[in-house]
Every structure is written in C-alpha cells, then in structure tokens.
Design an enzyme around this catalytic site. Structure first.
Site: not given
Ligand code: FAD
Length: 814
Positions: A23, A44, A270, A273, A277, A280, A430
């Site tokens: 993009r 998920c 990382t 250069p 990464a 997870d 409240k």
C-alpha cells in the site's frame, strides 16, 4: 532496481507487513514464504470451529493466496519453508515442501514473522496420536478428524487457548477435564480474580484439577497426574504455553534473549539493520515497566507488521510498546486484563495500591444489568499499572478504556473525570470507569482506609452491614451483622477499643458505614471490594453436583394414611436482572409458599447467585440439586427442605441437614477447655447440627461482658464477681499458665498460625446460630445477673437443657 523484501511467515504479523508495504510502495517486490498451505487465516477463530460455533471452515480464511495476489500483487509461496538465512549474502534458503527442492532467494530487507509453537512437555506419551496442539489450520483439521471418535477430552493448561478449547469441546458434547499446574486457572491473572472463572467452569460441568501436572499419557489417551489420579480421557490437548520460532534467527547470529526471543528496537529492527522481526517471536518494550517483554497476541503482531513496513519504506515509525491487553470468553463469562498483575508489581518492587470495584454494566433499573468486576492496580501518585476485569457484559468496554488510560499515562483521578457514553442500556450516569476512579482516588486521598480481604487482622471487630438475607448466603467468620440503615441507632453496640472492619456485598455500603463511623471517632477500615472479593479469596467454588433427580414422593406426616403421598411440584422463578441480595430474597419468599419436596427452578443472570446459593441452601435446610447455565443465565434447582436424603448422595456439598443435634455442657472457664467447646460447636453447626452450649458454674464466666457492669449486688456477690474472670478475653490455661505467660504464649502461637481466637470463635458461633444458654440456677448461686452477660445469650434451667439434649444425638461435658 526495485527493493526486494522477503517475509517469512504469512499470517498475522507477516501478512500485515506485506500488505502495508504494497500500500505504501507498490514498486517493492514482496515475497512471502509460508510453510503451511494457507496464509492470513484467523487462528483465533479455530477453537470456535472445533466447537461448531463457526461451522464453516472457509470462514477462517480471511484472505486467500489468490485474493492477495490479485489485490496487492504479492508473490506468496505457500508450502515453502525458509530453512536458513545467509546474512552476508542477504539470501534465504527455501525448501519447497511439495517437491523437496531447495532454492536461494536474495533480499534487500528480510522480515521474520515466524510466530510461536506450543510447548509440549517432555512426558512419556506426549507424542501419542491422541495428543494434539492447536496452532495452525492443519492442527485444527487433524483434531476435527479425531473428535467424532472422542468422548472425554483432557485439556492440559488453563490459559487463553486451554480455556477456549475447553468451552468449545463442551459445546461439542464432550466430557472435559482441565488440568492446571498453578493453583488457579488463567495463570497470567491474579488468583482471586479467577475465582469466577472457576465457578463458571464448574457450573458448566467441567472437571477442573488445579495444582496438578500430567506425568504421562497412555496410548489410549488416559492422563496420569502427579497426585496419582488418572484422567479417563481419550483425546488430549496440550495448551501449556508457547515458545518463539526463532531457530532461524539464532542460527543466523541475530541477538536473542536467553528464552529465545529476537531482540528488536522500536522500529522492529533486529541487530541486523536489514532484518526486521515482528509478532510472537520478538522481545520488545514494556510500556508499564520500561523493561522488555514479549506478548503472544494478534494485536501486537499486526501493529508491529505495519511499523516494520513503514520503516522499510523509509518512514520513521515506532512501535509504542506492549502492555499485554487480552480478553477471553469462558462460557458466559468474559475475562480481560491489561498491564501488570499484582504479582508482577510485587516482583518488580513497585509501590502500589489496589482497588476492587464491582459496578453494574448499566443501571439496575434497566433489565439485564450485570456486574463487571474490576481490579485496578495503581501507584501512590495515581498512575495506572494494570487492571483485570471479569463479567458478563461490558467487559471489553471497561478493559479497553482502562488499557487506553494506562497507555496514555492517565491517573485514577482522570478516570473520575472521564465523560463516557450513558443511556439505560449502556454505561451509567456514574459510569463503571468513573466508579473505579472514585474508589481508587478515595484510597489515595485518604477518604477511606481499606483493608484487603487477605489481610484482615485477627483481633479486628468485623462489621457486616448487609441485610440479613445476604448474610444467610455466607459471612466472614466472626462478623457481627448490623445493616447499614440501622447503624445510627445501634452504634452503641460497637467497640471503641478495637479496629472495626466494615463490609457489605461489594464495598459501597461498607464505605457509607465507614464514613459514618469514622466521623463518630471509631477506628475503622472498609473491606476492599466487599464480601464478593473476600469470597473470591477465601471461598473457592467447589460445587459438586448430583445428577438432577426427581426428589420422589414425600410422605406427609400429618395427612391421613390414604392420601399421605404428596407429589412434589415444580415451580419456576425468574430472577434475571436482579443482583444480590435480590435473587436470594425472591427465592426465600417463593420457597416459603411451597411444600417440602417441591422443586423451585430459579433462572438468574447474576453469577454471584450461583456462588451464594449453595451456602444459602445449606444454612436454610433446603437441597440444591443442580446448577447449570442456560442461555445468558443460570438455572438453579432447589428442593424445598426438609427432604430425605437419597442413599447414594454423599458427595454434594449441598445436602439437606439431617435432623441432628449437639449439646455441650460447658462447666469450665479454662481457656483451653472453652476453646475446645467452641471449636466443636462451630464445626457442628457448620455441618448442620442444631447446636446448644449450656453454660453452668465456672462456665458462666465465658459469657460475661468484658467490662464491669454497674449493678446492685450483695457483698458476697460482689466478691464472687471480682474473683472470677470477665469474659473470654480473661480466661487462662488450665495447665502451664505460668502467671499468665503460658496463656499469652498460646494466644500468640494461635495468632501466628492464623487460628481463630476465642473471641472470634464465640462471635462466629453466635452468627452461625449456636444457642448459648446460661444456667439460671448457677447464675443465682454465683450472683451473676442477666445484664452482665453478652448479647444473644438465653437463660434456661435444667428442663431447658434436658429438652435440648433429648433432641440431640451427641452430648458432651466440658
Ligand atoms: P503467526 O500468526 O503464528 O504466523 C507465523 C507463521 O509463520 C505460521 O503460519 C508458520 O507456519 C509460519 N512459519 C514459521 N516458520 C516458518 C519458516 N521457517 N518458513 C516459512 N514459514 C514459517 N491472539 C489474540 O490476540 N486474541 C485471540 O483471541 C487469540 N486466539 C488464539 C487462538 C489460537 C488457537 C491460537 C493458536 C492463537 C491465538 N492468538 C490470539 C494468538 C495470535 O494468533 C498470535 O499471537 C498471532 O497469530 C501471532 O502472529 P505472528 O505473525 O507472530 O505468528
């Protein structure tokens, strides 16, 4: 020459990076290597396909290879595993898993998005074909193939994925046993906040083993536990956490942490250069501690993918750091957290306060209101360190608001002032968030001094300001009940020389009582989070259920022989939308209209009711036969007592008290002997015995008020009075008193071992309904007057005692 970017891993972090790159700069040549056969799928959602909630597998394929190629012009190679990185040559070596050929591809920039792998403990049988992990679509497909032959699943590990799988396996109709090595489910949360999860699991008939580890798994799927128990399963799921897929990075010499996470800077770069990464696999900034952390969640992976793409395209984007915001559904319950837990705050040595607040997700007057329970941990200057939220509705809104507040360095004072949306269906004038702010700010400002449920001093005077019906469902041992609305007229019943701990259901009435008593000059503290929070610490749910059975015909004792068989009737009561004590009060009214043996089926939406009702049944002589979830609520079945116990029923907690009684004659005023009498009495009353202690001669001193009462007495009576101990605090040991040293030593030892002292045992006995009877004849002989005795004592003669003893099946003389 266009830039060539290679991405290893084509799901959350990898694909968000790939699409962002295109993009931003369509001229970049982006190649994605994915060793599985799909990319960009919703891992998920996999537990919910297993449970049948997402029936169509293809719904999980958020994007297809073809779709991504068409829309973005990406070069996507599925079934291609990157097996090595050559940093000197800026190349990756890739194996085609279909034809086993190996090729080399050059890159200008490389992005490692290889994710994580479930940890499989190295126990015998862990590689059996009946043992599964759930990480990729291929895992899910294998599980789906096996499930039709499975009846009983054992899920090892009660974190996010273990809980989701448990729920979904139950949806599929499997018997499920959940095994967790910690003492609570959701090990990443503070233990007390997980009590409602345990309750929800038990209500949904999940077998839960805590403090247990799997030792081995047999070929047919049975799991041997550390305790020696065997889970009779035929399919096993390993949900014991994840480890980073960082072998490629380690082999390539990139900087990693001792636990194998790839170290990145705020640009997701990382130690090389040209290599980024994300996801997870990385170790990055923790915004709360300022240190380093890793969080295996999809949100961070996606955001990091974007940041890496931005930087590759020359933008100076920074990843804002992690705070570990997550949410999980467990049947009807939602459980969420952000930031640090209390355990972590303690480990870091950060000074903190905490507040427990249980506001409604919307006003009570609008149907379906549910409590949302929040634990907030904050610094003494108000900055938020972490929050945990548990509830049925509105949990995501609470946690997201708190997560934003934490990230943007707001304080609990800011929460008081947040202007949040409200109409009867949502929020509150409240708002729950404002309530959290008020309670937490009150603590910092010193408007309330709180005591935490696990830190109540043993010598405190515990004042329950709830309504009596609420107390029937459980109290803190040793507490005295004075409803908050009666406090003004009964304030003279309170001690002036002790710390008073006020408590109500969730903290608000306790706070009102606190403010009143404080202004009256009492030494007072309010219980943080009220009885609900206290019970999360001290009353772990252990409801074991009996199979719902019809109670059977009841023989009427009064009806004539011919029509002596009374058929039990079933009645339904809907208390949905009501909050404690509302449901209990309605149940109490309804059950009074039934005849013994009739079944009352109660539909409630307040999970607190399911926690309270076992104790309520036990205390009121009714029988709880079942608790189950139904839609967005719970159905509780109660048989009106007294009912006969079926022979096989030995295990339920909620058995109807049999008609049994205990009488104790307390003749002695020796501390040790009186202690024994009260320990037995308290135990007996809690087991459903009608318990009476008959105090005679020296035993009468136990019942004396601790301060001298000015009263008309003869000289002889006065002398007697002076020589005898004034109440429980003045009693001495029968042996080894050693001029009081032994007695003090004994009290000290009991305190250090957290054993209730005699004053608490006495108060507990009164609260639990033990009858304390002073012998009228002995009172006369010893010159003790009624006014000198503590409240709640009855006066009776030998006839009284014999009447009670005749109805009892145990009589003791102490
Ligand atoms: P992944 O999305 O796992 O992608 C890594 C990909 O890299 C894998 O497809 C793998 O095959 C591929 N790969 C690895 N090594 C190589 C190699 N050498 N060559 C080529 N390809 C390779 N998170 C939430 O926030 N909320 C949830 O509700 C939630 N539920 C989850 C439920 C389940 C069952 C699972 C398994 C995870 C869940 N997660 C959830 C976690 C979330 O999915 C992950 O945190 C996220 O997907 C991590 O993204 P990633 O890009 O780092 O890794």
């Amino acid at each position: 020459m266009p830039k060539r970017v290679i991405i290893i891993g084509g799901v959350a972090g990898g694909m968000s990076c790939a699409t962002r790159l295109k993009r931003l700069d369509d001229s970049i040549e982006v190649t994605v290597f994915e060793k599985g056969s799909d990319v960009s799928y919703a891992n998920c959602g996999m537990p919910y396909h297993i449970g049948g909630i997402i029936p169509d597998r293809s719904s999980l394929l958020v994007q297809t290879v073809k779709g991504l190629q068409g829309r973005y012009g990406l070069d996507i190679r599925t079934n291609h595993e990157v097996i090595a990185i050559n940093r000197d040559k800026k190349e990756v070596i890739v194996k085609n898993l279909i034809n086993n050929t190996t090729l080399t591809f050059p890159y200008d920039y490389l992005v490692i998005a290889t994710g994580s792998t479930p940890i499989v403990p190295p126990i015998p049988g862990a590689n059996s074909e009946r043992v599964f992990v759930l990480n990729h679509l291929s895992d899910m497909d294998r599980i789906m193939e096996r499930l039709p032959q499975s009846k009983h699943a054992c899920v090892i590990g009660a974190g996010f994925i273990g809980l989701e799988l448990t729920e979904n396996l139950k949806h599929r109709g499997l018997e499920v046993t959940l095994v967790e090595m910690q003492d609570h489910v959701m090990p990443r949360m503070d233990s007390e906040m997980t009590t409602p999860i345990l309750q929800e699991l038990l209500v949904n008939k999940v077998n839960v083993y805590l403090n247990e580890t799997a030792q081995s798994i047999s070929e047919d799927g049975k799991v041997q536990l550390k305790s020696g128990k065997v889970v009779d399963s035929d399919i096993v799921f390993m949900c014991a956490g994840v480890k980073p897929n960082s072998k490629l990075a380690i082999d390539a010499g990139l900087e990693t942490t001792p636990r194998g996470y790839i170290v990145v800077n705020e640009h997701m770069q990382t130690s090389d250069p040209y290599i980024y990464a994300v996801g997870d696999v990385v170790d990055t900034y923790d915004i709360v501690t300022g240190g380093r952390t890793s969080v295996p969640l999809a949100g961070p992976a996606n955001r990091q993918g974007r940041v890496a793409a931005d930087n590759i395209c020359g933008r100076n984007s920074k990843f804002g750091g992690l705070q570990g915001t997550g949410i999980v559904k467990v049947f009807n319950l939602a459980v969420a957290q952000t930031g640090l837990t209390e355990i972590q705050v303690k480990q870091q040595g950060i000074p903190y306060h905490k507040a427990y607040v249980h506001p409604m997700q919307h006003p009570r007057y609008y149907p379906g209101a549910q409590p949302v329970s929040v634990k907030i941990i904050f610094k003494p200057d108000g900055y938020i360190l972490g929050a945990q939220v548990v509830g049925y509705e509105g949990v995501e809104s609470m946690i997201n608001t708190l997560a934003m507040a934490l990230r943007h360095k707001l304080t609990v004072f800011d929460l008081e002032d947040e202007e949040l949306a409200y109409s009867p269906q949502w929020g509150g004038a409240k708002h729950g968030i404002n309530m959290v702010g008020y309670v937490a700010s009150n603590i910092i400002r010193g408007d309330v001094e709180v005591v935490n449920p696990d830190e109540i001093p043993s010598n405190a005077f515990i004042l329950d300001v709830r309504e009596p019906a609420e107390a029937e469902a459980g109290t803190i041992p040793g507490s005295t009940l004075i409803p908050v609305d009666q406090l003004r007229s009964r304030v003279n019943e309170l001690p002036t020389d002790a710390t008073i701990i006020t408590y109500c259901a969730v903290g608000l009435r306790g706070y009102i009582a606190y403010r009143f008593l404080k202004q009256k000059g009492f030494n007072v503290k309010n219980l943080n989070g009220g009885y609900r929070t206290w019970s999360w610490f001290h009353r772990k749910p252990q409801f074991t259920y009996t199979k719902p059975t019809s109670p059977g015909p009841i023989k009427s004792e009064t009806a004539p022989a011919d029509d002596s068989i009374v058929q039990p009737e079933k009645h339904r009561l809907d208390v949905s939308g009501l909050q404690c004590p509302g449901p209990l009060m309605k149940v109490k009214q309804a059950i009074e209209l039934l005849k013994p043996g009739d079944v009352l089926e109660v539909f409630a939406t307040d999970v607190g009711f399911t926690c309270d009702v076992p104790a309520w049944c036990q205390n009121t002589g009714h029988k709880l036969i079942n608790i189950k979830s139904e839609g967005k609520g719970y159905v509780v079945e109660i048989v009106k007592g007294p009912v006969p116990l079926p022979a096989e029923e030995t295990e339920t907690q909620c058995t109807t008290p049999k008609k049994r009684g205990l009488t104790i004659i307390c003749f002695s005023n020796d501390l040790d002997k009186v202690l024994a009498a009260f320990v037995i009495a308290n135990g007996a009353v809690s087991m459903g015995y009608n318990t009476t202690i008959f105090f005679t001669f020296w035993g009468l001193n136990v019942l004396r008020k601790k301060t001298k009462v000015e009263i008309q007495k003869t000289l002889l009576e006065k002398m007697f009075g002076i020589m005898m101990p004034l109440g429980v605090n003045a009693l001495k040991l029968s042996k080894m008193n050693m001029a009081g040293i032994g007695t003090r030593l004994m009290k000290y030892i009991m305190k250090t071992k957290n054993i209730m002292g005699l004053p608490e045992l006495l108060q507990n006995a009164i609260n639990s309904g033990v009858k304390l009877v002073a012998c009228s004849m002995s009172m006369d002989v010893m010159g003790i007057k009624k006014e000198e005795l503590i409240d709640g004592v009855e006066i009776g003669g030998v006839g009284y005692y014999l009447g009670e003893a005749g109805n009892a099946n145990i009589n003791l003389f102490i």
